[in-house]
Design a protein around this motif. Structure first.
Motif, mmCIF file in Angstrom:
data_model
loop_
_atom_site.group_PDB
_atom_site.id
_atom_site.type_symbol
_atom_site.label_atom_id
_atom_site.label_comp_id
_atom_site.label_asym_id
_atom_site.label_seq_id
_atom_site.Cartn_x
_atom_site.Cartn_y
_atom_site.Cartn_z
ATOM 1 N N PRO A 54 0.817 -1.199 0.000
ATOM 2 C CA PRO A 54 0.000 0.000 0.000
ATOM 3 C C PRO A 54 0.858 1.259 0.000
ATOM 4 C CG PRO A 54 -0.141 -1.113 2.119
ATOM 5 C CD PRO A 54 0.800 -1.896 1.286
ATOM 6 N N GLN A 56 0.759 3.908 1.770
ATOM 7 C CA GLN A 56 1.150 4.442 3.077
ATOM 8 C C GLN A 56 2.469 3.854 3.554
ATOM 9 O OE1 GLN A 56 -1.954 3.885 2.322
ATOM 10 N NE2 GLN A 56 -2.717 5.960 2.582
ATOM 11 N N THR A 57 2.744 2.592 3.168
ATOM 12 C CA THR A 57 3.971 1.962 3.622
ATOM 13 C C THR A 57 5.186 2.625 2.990
ATOM 14 O OG1 THR A 57 2.682 -0.073 3.615
ATOM 15 C CG2 THR A 57 5.025 -0.295 3.976
ATOM 16 N N MET A 59 5.150 5.983 1.689
ATOM 17 C CA MET A 59 5.129 7.436 1.534
ATOM 18 C C MET A 59 6.236 8.129 2.325
ATOM 19 S SD MET A 59 1.632 8.446 3.480
ATOM 20 C CE MET A 59 1.356 8.055 5.196
ATOM 21 N N MET A 60 6.443 7.717 3.565
ATOM 22 C CA MET A 60 7.437 8.406 4.372
ATOM 23 C C MET A 60 8.852 8.159 3.883
ATOM 24 S SD MET A 60 9.692 8.078 7.094
ATOM 25 C CE MET A 60 9.315 7.016 8.468
ATOM 26 N N LYS B 225 -7.640 -0.221 1.967
ATOM 27 C CA LYS B 225 -6.671 0.869 1.858
ATOM 28 C C LYS B 225 -7.321 2.246 1.765
ATOM 29 C CE LYS B 225 -4.384 -1.333 -1.612
ATOM 30 N NZ LYS B 225 -3.318 -1.510 -2.603
ATOM 31 N N TYR B 227 -8.609 5.888 1.645
ATOM 32 C CA TYR B 227 -8.064 7.104 2.248
ATOM 33 C C TYR B 227 -8.783 8.357 1.741
ATOM 34 C CZ TYR B 227 -4.917 10.725 3.814
ATOM 35 O OH TYR B 227 -4.412 11.857 4.400
ATOM 36 N N ASP B 228 -8.841 8.538 0.414
ATOM 37 C CA ASP B 228 -9.393 9.759 -0.176
ATOM 38 C C ASP B 228 -10.803 10.064 0.301
ATOM 39 O OD1 ASP B 228 -7.986 10.088 -3.529
ATOM 40 O OD2 ASP B 228 -7.086 9.777 -1.573
ATOM 41 N N LEU B 231 -10.959 10.906 3.925
ATOM 42 C CA LEU B 231 -10.483 12.250 4.237
ATOM 43 C C LEU B 231 -11.532 13.303 3.952
ATOM 44 C CD1 LEU B 231 -7.883 13.831 5.053
ATOM 45 C CD2 LEU B 231 -7.474 14.162 2.629
ATOM 46 N N ALA B 246 -5.496 3.569 6.954
ATOM 47 C CA ALA B 246 -4.583 4.411 6.191
ATOM 48 C C ALA B 246 -4.493 5.806 6.804
ATOM 49 C CB ALA B 246 -5.046 4.499 4.743
ATOM 50 N N ILE B 249 -2.402 5.862 10.021
ATOM 51 C CA ILE B 249 -0.971 5.856 9.746
ATOM 52 C C ILE B 249 -0.511 7.247 9.316
ATOM 53 C CG2 ILE B 249 0.812 4.928 8.237
ATOM 54 C CD1 ILE B 249 -0.714 2.349 8.154
ATOM 55 N N TYR B 250 -1.261 7.858 8.408
ATOM 56 C CA TYR B 250 -0.893 9.191 7.927
ATOM 57 C C TYR B 250 -0.817 10.175 9.082
ATOM 58 C CZ TYR B 250 -0.968 13.473 5.190
ATOM 59 O OH TYR B 250 -0.658 14.688 4.645
ATOM 60 N N ILE B 253 2.272 9.623 11.316
ATOM 61 C CA ILE B 253 3.549 10.069 10.775
ATOM 62 C C ILE B 253 3.588 11.584 10.600
ATOM 63 C CG2 ILE B 253 5.103 9.959 8.814
ATOM 64 C CD1 ILE B 253 4.262 7.178 8.293
ATOM 65 N N PHE B 254 2.604 12.133 9.888
ATOM 66 C CA PHE B 254 2.685 13.546 9.542
ATOM 67 C C PHE B 254 1.937 14.448 10.514
ATOM 68 C CE2 PHE B 254 5.094 12.938 5.871
ATOM 69 C CZ PHE B 254 4.621 11.833 5.202
ATOM 70 N N TYR B 259 7.635 9.368 13.335
ATOM 71 C CA TYR B 259 7.994 8.744 12.063
ATOM 72 C C TYR B 259 8.266 7.251 12.196
ATOM 73 C CZ TYR B 259 8.175 12.986 9.244
ATOM 74 O OH TYR B 259 7.836 14.107 8.538
ATOM 75 N N GLY B 260 9.043 6.867 13.183
ATOM 76 C CA GLY B 260 9.408 5.450 13.300
ATOM 77 C C GLY B 260 8.201 4.590 13.644
ATOM 78 N N GLN B 263 5.792 4.336 10.792
ATOM 79 C CA GLN B 263 6.297 3.438 9.759
ATOM 80 C C GLN B 263 6.104 1.987 10.168
ATOM 81 O OE1 GLN B 263 7.004 4.460 6.852
ATOM 82 N NE2 GLN B 263 7.545 2.475 6.026
ATOM 83 N N ALA B 266 2.810 1.126 9.338
ATOM 84 C CA ALA B 266 2.670 0.983 7.889
ATOM 85 C C ALA B 266 3.125 -0.394 7.435
ATOM 86 C CB ALA B 266 3.451 2.080 7.180
ATOM 87 N N PHE B 269 0.461 -2.795 8.246
ATOM 88 C CA PHE B 269 -0.586 -2.568 7.255
ATOM 89 C C PHE B 269 -0.327 -3.401 6.005
ATOM 90 C CE2 PHE B 269 -4.042 -0.614 5.418
ATOM 91 C CZ PHE B 269 -3.786 0.297 4.425
#
Lengths: 218, 291
Positions: A54, A56-57, A59-60, B225, B227-228, B231, B246, B249-250, B253-254, B259-260, B263, B266, B269
């Motif tokens: 996917p 998301q896995t 993106m970072m 999966k 997301y769109d 959101l 999804a 996870i977003y 991270i953001f 971050y770790g 991930q 992710a 996932f």
């Protein structure tokens, strides 16, 4: 909403990406399908296996890696439309190669052998004989990719930071962020975004339906 | 000499795409696995702290993450059933000789072209204004209210919009499957006196298994999966109740800058998606009927 600007960006990115994807993935798939060694099989397996990953896995680490490239090699990857096109090509390769590979396998190799005997180079064989035969699956690949890339929100949202570079989904998102209550403006904006899609569909209708059906059954 | 020549062509044809593919997919995937063993806030100047499997252990105790997993699973089950039934029904409708077939096909497929994000915004408006209006006019206020404010109904709203988006695409796949059933089999069964229902059950359904495999694969993976639409329609819903995998996870991270840890989520996932889809393809492939 800066619609015309976003429209231009979306068009530029989508058209360039799809053209390059069609050329490169057909070439790759054909060569992989016609060369029967272990390397080809491994490469093809890698392409297919990654279809499961996917976004998301990726993106970072992708963003990290791209900034590293931008900073060390001075090739602009982030915040440029060309960088985005590069990434779109990468993400589309799995499914495009998969679709072309299946189709190429169904073309009898005798055609190519005859052409080679008549003195055509590998390039000639591919471009003048194989590629025209690939037309149906090329249409499928083009349509699937156009829909995916045109409507993509997540990848451009991470890559493009300049306001002037926004694609249509991005500008819609930010538009709704600013005008959450003025629904009449918002609806008008949404109608604008749907128009290009409707035009595209009306023009390509027959091919879309045929392409998805064939792509799925293969 | 032939060999060297061939190798040259091989490289020329495959290398460009393969290099792009490596840079964009394979290398980030490997880097991602590496990152998941660290604790980092994303700012290059700050240190990355090696924490081993801590991130992975942590996510089993993360209630919001587990809630996300449960909601995503629930959503996926509802969505898969809904999309496949509607897609199949419309496919049967369109392939029968009714005159409305072309118009129906266009209308059902159009949402797929519009794209998830924009669909979500359109339906947000409909749930917000149109539904409440209908509710006031008809008095059926327990059905026609703004679904997006209710924790349960917001999920159903997601299923609804997702079905709206995907049913057309799946319908096309089923249409292709139905059209590939040879006519003589159908005619033979009609001569033998089979009723419409019998034909549907004993001929159409078994021969549609390949189409079913593909469409189940597509709906399972896209639903999981999602997301769109998530959101734009709910944004995570009233109090994170519709925050799908999804999105979780977003945000990790953001949004929160872990971050770790994000991930690591992710990677899990990916493992779940891979496990589900591979199992599904294996099972349905076994049940496909050869003509």
């Amino acid at each position: 909403m800066n619609f015309l600007n976003a429209l231009a960006n979306s068009l530029y990115i989508t058209i360039l990406s799809v053209l390059i994807i069609v050329v490169l993935s057909s070439m790759t798939a054909w060569m992989l399908a016609r060369t029967d060694n272990k390397l080809s099989k491994i490469i093809f397996m890698i392409f297919i296996a990654t279809m499961l990953i996917p976004f998301q896995t990726l993106m970072m680490p992708l963003m990290q890696f791209m900034s590293t490239i931008t900073n060390t090699l001075h090739i602009p990857m982030i915040n440029t439309r060309e960088g985005l096109i590069f990434m779109h090509i990468g993400f589309s390769s799995s499914i495009s190669v998969f679709l072309y590979h299946g189709f190429v396998k169904s073309i009898p190799i005798t055609l190519e052998e005859a052409a080679t005997i008549d003195g055509a180079s590998k390039f000639g064989v591919f471009w003048r004989i194989i590629f025209p035969i690939l037309k149906p699956i090329t249409v499928t690949v083009m349509i699937l990719n156009v829909i995916n890339i045109w409507n993509d929100y997540l990848l451009p949202s991470l890559t493009l930071t300049d306001k002037g570079l926004r694609t249509i989904p991005l500008s819609t998102f930010y538009f709704f962020g600013e005008f959450t209550i003025q629904w009449n403006l918002a609806m008008a904006g949404l109608m604008l975004t749907i128009i290009p899609v409707v035009i595209f569909y009306v023009l390509a209708q027959k091919h879309i339906i045929k392409g998805i059906g064939e792509g799925a059954v293969k | 000499m032939q060999n060297k020549n061939n190798k040259g062509w091989y490289l020329l044809f495959t290398a460009p795409l393969f290099i792009i593919f490596l840079t964009v997919v394979v290398i980030p995937f490997v880097i991602g696995i590496y990152y998941s063993f660290f604790k980092w806030d994303g700012i290059a100047a700050n240190p990355k702290v090696f924490v081993g499997f801590d991130n992975f252990i942590k996510l089993f105790g993360d209630t919001r993450f587990l809630e996300s997993t449960w909601k995503t699973t629930l959503f996926t089950i509802l969505a898969v059933i809904s999309v496949n039934i509607i897609g199949l029904v419309f496919a049967l409708l369109v392939t029968s000789k009714l005159r409305t077939s072309n118009a129906a096909r266009t209308m059902v497929f159009m949402p797929y072209l519009i794209g998830g994000l924009i669909l979500g915004y359109i339906w947000q408006f409909i749930f917000l204004d149109v539904f409440t209006l209908i509710g006031q006019i008809t008095g059926l206020e327990n059905v026609f209210f703004n679904w997006l404010i209710d924790m349960d109904f917001a999920l159903y709203a997601l299923v609804f919009v997702f079905t709206w988006q995907m049913a057309g695409y799946i319908m096309i796949i089923y249409i292709a499957g139905i059209q590939s059933i040879p006519n003589d089999v159908m005619e033979a069964s009609m001569i033998d006196g089979a009723s419409w229902l019998q034909r549907l059950k004993n001929i159409t359904f078994p021969l549609l298994m390949p189409a079913f495999t593909i469409s189940l694969f597509l709906t399972l993976s896209s639903a999981f999966k999602i997301y769109d639409v998530n959101l734009s329609l709910t944004g995570g819903g009233p109090a994170n109740s519709t925050e799908m995998f999804a999105m979780n996870i977003y945000n990790e991270i953001f949004g929160y800058g872990n971050y770790g840890y994000g991930q690591a989520k992710a990677i899990i996932f990916f493992l779940i998606v891979a496990a589900i889809t591979l199992t599904q393809v294996y099972i349905t492939k076994k049940r496909e009927v050869e003509l």
